[in-house]
Design an enzyme around this catalytic site. Sequence first.
Site, PDB file in Angstrom:
ATOM      1  N   ARG A 109      -7.500 -35.690   1.497  1.00 49.61           N
ATOM      2  CA  ARG A 109      -8.101 -36.605   2.465  1.00 49.61           C
ATOM      3  C   ARG A 109      -7.095 -37.694   2.852  1.00 49.61           C
ATOM      4  O   ARG A 109      -7.041 -38.107   4.015  1.00 49.61           O
ATOM      5  CB  ARG A 109      -9.380 -37.220   1.906  1.00 49.61           C
ATOM      6  CG  ARG A 109     -10.524 -36.223   1.742  1.00 49.61           C
ATOM      7  CD  ARG A 109     -11.802 -36.891   1.274  1.00 49.61           C
ATOM      8  NE  ARG A 109     -12.357 -37.772   2.289  1.00 49.61           N
ATOM      9  CZ  ARG A 109     -13.339 -38.636   2.065  1.00 49.61           C
ATOM     10  NH1 ARG A 109     -13.847 -38.766   0.845  1.00 49.61           N
ATOM     11  NH2 ARG A 109     -13.814 -39.389   3.035  1.00 49.61           N
ATOM     12  N   CYS A 149     -11.388 -46.565  -0.825  1.00 50.92           N
ATOM     13  CA  CYS A 149     -11.723 -45.154  -0.989  1.00 50.92           C
ATOM     14  C   CYS A 149     -12.405 -44.700   0.290  1.00 50.92           C
ATOM     15  O   CYS A 149     -11.965 -45.071   1.375  1.00 50.92           O
ATOM     16  CB  CYS A 149     -12.593 -44.943  -2.220  1.00 50.92           C
ATOM     17  SG  CYS A 149     -14.104 -45.931  -2.214  1.00 50.92           S
TER      18      CYS A 149
END
Length: 286
Positions: free
Chosen positions: A183, A241
């Site tokens: 990611r 995050c």
Amino acid sequence: MNAIISASELAVESAGPNPPLILDVRWQLSVAKAAGESPFDGRAEYAAGHVPGAIFVDLETELAGEPGPDGSGGRHPLPDVDAFGAAMRAAGVRADRPVVVYDGGQGWAAARAWWLLRWTGHASVRVLDGGIAAWTEPLSTEATQPETGDFVPRPGALPVVDADGAAALARDGLLLDARAAERYRGDVEPIDRVGGHIPGAVSAPTTENVAADGLLLAPDVLASRFRGLGAEDGGPVGVYCGSGVSGAHEILALAVAGYEAALYPGSWSEWSADKSRPVATGPERG
């Protein structure tokens, strides 16, 4: 900072004269709902078996606020402070009673509860290392009715940064991206508008803070990891995050290693929702 407790230590303390309040915060990040599947049900898990005396706390409704229509705040914004205080008092949280939080073993949800309580001024909060999977004593199916607590949240005990502050840390300090490496690189993005990372951020997947048995790595091993990622004694460190949940676990690991770090609560879900913000891709900081 004493941020974690082992299952054996918790068993001893629970049987002692001043047992901690235990919060069950089982939760999973899931795209099941979008796929037409049944989402994870933490309350059902709690009802099926929990650490004796534990009180269930729901991450989505009690440890997070409502996302803004424009993506501001990210997918899991910080909860309204008054609402959070009311939820914690309803769960029995007192200012003078230690709190232990646990989840299903991943540690993300428990760390979110730990971080929120510490950020709002509670002096003694620990995460059960390894979550409920580490608890080898019998589980209970009896719902505990707590006495109303007296905890009044006072935000500011732990550092927080907004999007501009995160950009500054990426430029002038150390900003860690706690998501999976794919990611970070932008190879895949199953949840947010676009893949990639904040320019200047360093990839530091939260999953690399735990061993194969699900327990946090030893403090010296964690310290070595973070030094290798660029952490310096006294140097500014920040974490983000996807939506501020797994990032709290990274901050927990940093605390165990002896580092204080600021959380960017909006994280990538907020950053990527703003089309004016730059996006870097690939394995380098950008």
